[in-house]
Structures are given as structure tokens and as C-alpha cells.
Design a protein around this motif. Structure first.
Motif, PDB file in Angstrom:
ATOM      1  N   SER A 285      39.959  41.384  47.544  1.00 28.73           N
ATOM      2  CA  SER A 285      40.238  41.930  46.211  1.00 28.73           C
ATOM      3  C   SER A 285      39.317  41.349  45.148  1.00 28.73           C
ATOM      4  N   ARG A 286      39.043  40.034  45.203  1.00 31.13           N
ATOM      5  CA  ARG A 286      38.137  39.430  44.220  1.00 31.13           C
ATOM      6  C   ARG A 286      36.723  39.997  44.339  1.00 31.13           C
TER       7      ARG A 286
ATOM      8  N   GLN B 237      43.212  52.036  37.589  1.00 36.24           N
ATOM      9  CA  GLN B 237      43.988  51.710  38.780  1.00 36.24           C
ATOM     10  C   GLN B 237      44.183  52.934  39.667  1.00 36.24           C
TER      11      GLN B 237
ATOM     12  N   HIS C 280      42.756  53.834  43.449  1.00 35.65           N
ATOM     13  CA  HIS C 280      43.712  54.138  44.506  1.00 35.65           C
ATOM     14  C   HIS C 280      43.427  55.496  45.129  1.00 35.65           C
TER      15      HIS C 280
ATOM     16  N   ALA D 243      39.230  44.833  36.735  1.00 34.62           N
ATOM     17  CA  ALA D 243      40.139  43.700  36.850  1.00 34.62           C
ATOM     18  C   ALA D 243      40.655  43.594  38.280  1.00 34.62           C
ATOM     19  N   ARG D 244      40.887  42.360  38.721  1.00 37.29           N
ATOM     20  CA  ARG D 244      41.381  42.169  40.079  1.00 37.29           C
ATOM     21  C   ARG D 244      42.744  42.814  40.261  1.00 37.29           C
ATOM     22  N   ASN D 245      43.571  42.848  39.206  1.00 33.27           N
ATOM     23  CA  ASN D 245      44.900  43.449  39.297  1.00 33.27           C
ATOM     24  C   ASN D 245      44.811  44.935  39.667  1.00 33.27           C
ATOM     25  N   SER D 246      43.736  45.608  39.215  1.00 35.65           N
ATOM     26  CA  SER D 246      43.558  47.016  39.562  1.00 35.65           C
ATOM     27  C   SER D 246      43.354  47.168  41.065  1.00 35.65           C
TER      28      SER D 246
ATOM     29  N   LEU E 225      44.392  44.954  43.382  1.00 31.50           N
ATOM     30  CA  LEU E 225      45.652  44.592  44.034  1.00 31.50           C
ATOM     31  C   LEU E 225      46.640  45.750  43.983  1.00 31.50           C
ATOM     32  N   TYR E 226      46.662  46.470  42.841  1.00 28.29           N
ATOM     33  CA  TYR E 226      47.559  47.631  42.718  1.00 28.29           C
ATOM     34  C   TYR E 226      47.169  48.701  43.739  1.00 28.29           C
TER      35      TYR E 226
ATOM     36  N   ALA F 276      36.658  43.673  43.108  1.00 26.41           N
ATOM     37  CA  ALA F 276      36.765  43.713  41.647  1.00 26.41           C
ATOM     38  C   ALA F 276      35.430  43.352  40.998  1.00 26.41           C
TER      39      ALA F 276
END
Length: 484
Positions: free
Chosen positions: A47-48, A22, A26, A57-60, A62-63, A51
């Protein structure tokens, strides 16, 4: 933008050991935005999608996007995430010596040539009345050309140019300029500078001697220098280029470049007697004349003179023309008319070295010529330019006749204001001061050729783009600078 490549480079050169995925993403995106690699206004991948491209991961993603938004680097909207940070411009570091001196000797020889000033201001030479161009008609012709293009015409076109345009130009030149040619002798270029570069490559070898008018056109001088030709400046008087018997005897040329219809920069017109003499002498010397028919379309006083190319049978003349002055500079279409004996060899050279494109522009121009729009536009511009010429001459003679005289006002789009006292009045200084006030008035002294001095001191004043009602005020401003 290849985000995977961006990440790989950052992971290798900018990441710290132990960073999570993550944080790595960033920090990578933040650095790319701060350095301008991701410029303000750039829309980041969804984001998808990002990723999937990076295999994270998509959460990475989004973060990372969330952190960047918090820090003010990006801004989310209904369409996704957009870069909003604009880095401050930083001074570029001084390039290393190896880069500063990396230009070829040919390129370095051009460094002393004057840089063209801003071309939109009064009195910039060679700028037509762009506001008077029939833009709506031109758009219509362009749209028609694009609609008629086949898929095959999206490929490279004939190196010599579109046959339809070459034929239309040949017909126009025979009728309007007395040029003796057919379509097979016409070669489309990207403008006069492109034509000059072509002539330098095609008709001369390194070290060959080329004559130029002195003072003369800097663009031609740049072309000859870049081709490593030996440039000799030939005196220009009130009647144009005036080579002496000594010039022919001591420094016979391979090429002779001149602007006989309206000499650049003095505005002199080469008379018929000199034209015929030049053709005779060039033929005897085995030289090739490069006739740049600059400003030939605009003759304000007296009948126009026919081009050198058509004055005698088989004249050793390569004829150059352009539509930058008659239509608009951004069109970037000029042409070369080669002698019949040289046309096949030139066609073979171009087919090996210069693929051509822009079929739609060329076809639109061909229709503009064929349907009489070009002739109509020229007639309108002749009337307009004559009015503007008259207003400028009147203002100059009423305010500056005691310190300067007008030359070259009988034709073209510019005239020369020649100073009487060439020692007291520094035209380069006056030109520089005028430029600081937004007035472009190139100094005649800055157009020397071949290391030879010349006696022209004064200013070039282009009037085609200057409305009549502005002439008086602009001349008053010039007068203030000249009389300081």
C-alpha cells in the motif's frame, strides 16, 4: 505492471464524473482483475509503495484493497495482498475481416499443410525415448558450463555458433558419417526447421525450383513454400527418391532436398548406386543437394551407408543434422555443414542477420560429444530401438500381414505400414480415428508434394518412445480400426 498507466487509461475511458480518488482506484483495480489484466496469483504492490507511485494518500489504497477483499477479488496474507479472482474464459469475438486476411500470401500458402499432432503419444514419429536420456549427467554438464561462463559470454555469441561445439561436431561427423568438413564449415542452428529456412534464404531465390521426395517431409515443404520456391515432387519407391530422365530434362532443379538415410515418411534407404548417380546428375545440372541426414544414427540391419556429402570430392551437398532425435527435442540445436566454397559467404550472411546465444547449452553439448557420452548414449538407444522395432514388426506381421506390409524397418525410429488395398482402406480416416483414441499414426497419403499424386497409402508408426510391453495392445487397437 505500470499502475500509473493503468489508472490514466481507466480515468480516460472507464471512470464516471465525480468519482472520488478512492473509488477511482477501487474501480480501476476491480476492472483490471475482472478482465484478467491483473491475473489470479498476482501480488499487488504494498500500500505504501502504490500510494507513492500514484501520488495518492495511503488511506485511499487501503480503502481500495479492503473493498476488493470484501468483494472476493483479492486476499490478504502475511506477505501482502494477492489477486484471488479468476475470470471465466470468454469466447473471443470473430476478428474483423481485415485481420483475418492480414497474413501475407506466403503465410496463407502454408494453411493447407497438416498440423503436427500431439508429439508425446504412441506412435508419434521422430520422438526419442526421452525417459532414457541421462538427465542427471546433462544437468551436471550444464551447471559446469554456467560456472565457466564469463560475463562476455552473456552477450550475443558468434553467429555461426560456439567454436568448441562446431569443432566437436566436425570431428564426430568425420568419424561417424564420413562427412568431409572442418569446423569452419559447421554452422549451429535452432534445429532442422531452422536449417531448412536458412537454406531457402541462402541458396535459392523466389521462383527457383526445388525437388522434394514425394511423399515427403512437411516441414521442408513449409520452408520452401514460405520462401516462395517452386516445389516439384519426385517419386519415391522402395529404394528412395527416383528421378527420371524426363524430370532432369523438363524440370531441372536449383535445390534437391532428400532424406536418404531413412526417407520421411516411407522409411526407404537410398542405396549407394542412386546416391552416386544423384551427385553426378546434380553436378551436371548445377544443382545443390540438401541432405537431411534424418535418422542416420540408427541403423538396425546391415552396415550404415556413408553420407552423400563425403562420397565424392567437392560433392555439391549441404548436410543437415540435429540433436532433437538423438538426445531430446527441447534442446533445439541442429547444424548445417556447408561446402567449403560456400562457407565464407554463409558465414558473412549469418553475421549480418542471425546473432546467436545459449552459449551454456552449446558448451555442455560439446563436452557431451568430446567425452564420449554421446557415443555411449547412441549405442544404448540403438539396442533399445532395435528391441522396440522388433516387437512392433512382430505384432504387425502377426495381426495385419494380410492387409498391409511393413516398409522402412531397417533403420531409424519409425516404419511405414503400407496398405495392400489402397482403394478400400482410407488411411486419413483411420489416422483420424486413431488420434481420437490417443494414438498418433499419420497417414502416408497426407504427405504428397508438389501437387503430384503418389501411391503410398498407410500409416507412419514411430516406435522409439513405445515400451515393448505396450506394442501388442496398441497394434490390436489399430487393427480394430483398420478392419472396421
Amino acid at each position: 505492471m505500470d499502475y500509473a498507466l493503468l489508472m490514466a487509461a481507466f480515468a480516460k475511458n472507464g471512470a464516471q464524473p465525480g468519482w472520488s480518488g478512492q473509488r477511482l482506484l477501487h474501480e480501476c483495480l476491480r476492472q483490471a482483475i475482472r478482465e484478467g489484466t491483473l491475473a489470479a496469483g498476482t501480488r499487488l504492490l504494498a500500500s505504501r509503495v502504490l500510494a507513492r507511485e500514484l501520488g495518492v494518500a495511503r488511506n485511499s489504497v487501503l480503502y481500495a484493497y479492503g473493498q476488493l477483499a470484501t468483494e472476493g477479488f483479492v486476499s490478504p496474507d502475511r506477505r501482502g495482498t494477492k489477486v484471488s479472482f479468476k475470470p471465466a474464459l470468454a469466447l473471443l469475438p470473430e476478428p474483423p475481416l481485415t485481420l483475418r486476411t492480414g497474413l501475407s500470401i506466403r503465410a496463407q500458402s502454408l494453411a493447407s499443410l497438416p498440423v503436427a499432432p500431439e508429439l508425446s503419444a504412441a506412435f508419434a514419429p521422430g520422438v526419442p525415448a526421452l525417459a532414457e536420456f541421462p538427465l542427471t549427467l546433462w544437468r551436471r554438464l550444464l551447471e559446469r558450463s554456467w560456472r565457466g561462463l564469463s560475463a562476455a559470454q552473456l552477450n550475443y555469441g558468434e553467429a555461426a555458433g560456439e567454436p568448441t561445439l562446431r569443432s566437436a561436431i566436425a570431428d564426430h561427423l568425420r568419424a561417424a558419417r564420413g562427412v568431409v568438413c572442418d569446423a569452419g564449415q559447421v554452422f549451429i542452428t535452432d534445429g532442422t526447421q531452422s536449417s531448412l529456412d536458412l537454406c531457402a534464404r541462402a541458396f535459392a531465390d523466389t521462383g527457383d525450383r526445388v525437388w522434394m521426395e514425394n511423399p515427403g517431409y512437411g516441414g521442408a515443404l513449409a520452408a520452401w513454400r514460405a520462401a516462395q520456391l517452386s516445389v516439384v515432387g519426385i517419386q519415391v519407391d522402395g529404394g528412395g527418391m527416383a528421378p527420371t530422365a524426363a524430370d532432369w530434362r523438363r524440370q531441372p532443379p536449383k535445390l534437391i532436398y532428400l532424406t536418404p538415410s531413412h526417407q520421411y515418411p516411407t522409411g526407404a534407404v537410398l542405396g549407394l548406386e542412386r546416391r552416386l548417380a544423384l551427385i553426378r546428375q546434380a553436378t551436371a545440372a548445377g544443382a545443390l543437394i540438401i541432405e537431411d541426414d534424418y535418422d542416420s544414427e540408427f541403423r538396425h540391419d546391415g552396415p550404415p551407408l556413408a553420407a552423400l556429402q563425403g562420397l565424392t570430392p567437392d560433392a555439391p551437398v549441404v548436410y543437415l543434422g540435429t540433436f532433437s532425435k538423438t538426445l531430446f527435442p527441447a534442446l533445439r540445436i541442429g547444424f548445417v555443414v556447408a561446402p567449403a566454397t560456400l562457407a565464407p559467404a554463409l558465414a558473412a550472411l549469418l553475421s549480418r542477420s542471425l546473432p546467436r546465444g545459449r552459449a551454456a547449452d552449446q558448451l555442455a553439448l560439446a563436452e557431451f560429444l568430446r567425452n564420449g557420452h554421446f557415443s555411449l548414449h547412441l549405442r544404448r538407444m540403438r539396442r533399445l530401438y532395435r528391441q522396440r522395432r522388433d516387437a512392433l514388426v512382430e505384432a504387425l506381421e502377426s495381426r495385419l500381414s494380410d492387409v498391409a506390409s511393413v516398409h522402412g524397418a531397417s533403420a531409424g525410429m519409425h516404419l511405414a505400414l503400407r496398405f495392400h488395398d489402397e482403394l478400400r482402406l482410407d488411411d486419413a480416416r483411420i489416422s483420424s480415428l486413431a488420434l481420437q483414441q490417443g494414438i498418433v499414426a499419420p497417414a502416408l497419403s497426407q504427405h504428397s508434394v508438389g501437387g503430384r499424386a503418389h501411391g503410398w497409402r498407410g500409416l507412419m508408426l514411430g516406435y522409439a518412445q513405445v515400451p515393448v510391453e505396450q506394442m501388442g495392445e496398441l497394434v490390436m487397437r489399430l487393427e480394430a480400426l483398420i478392419r472396421v
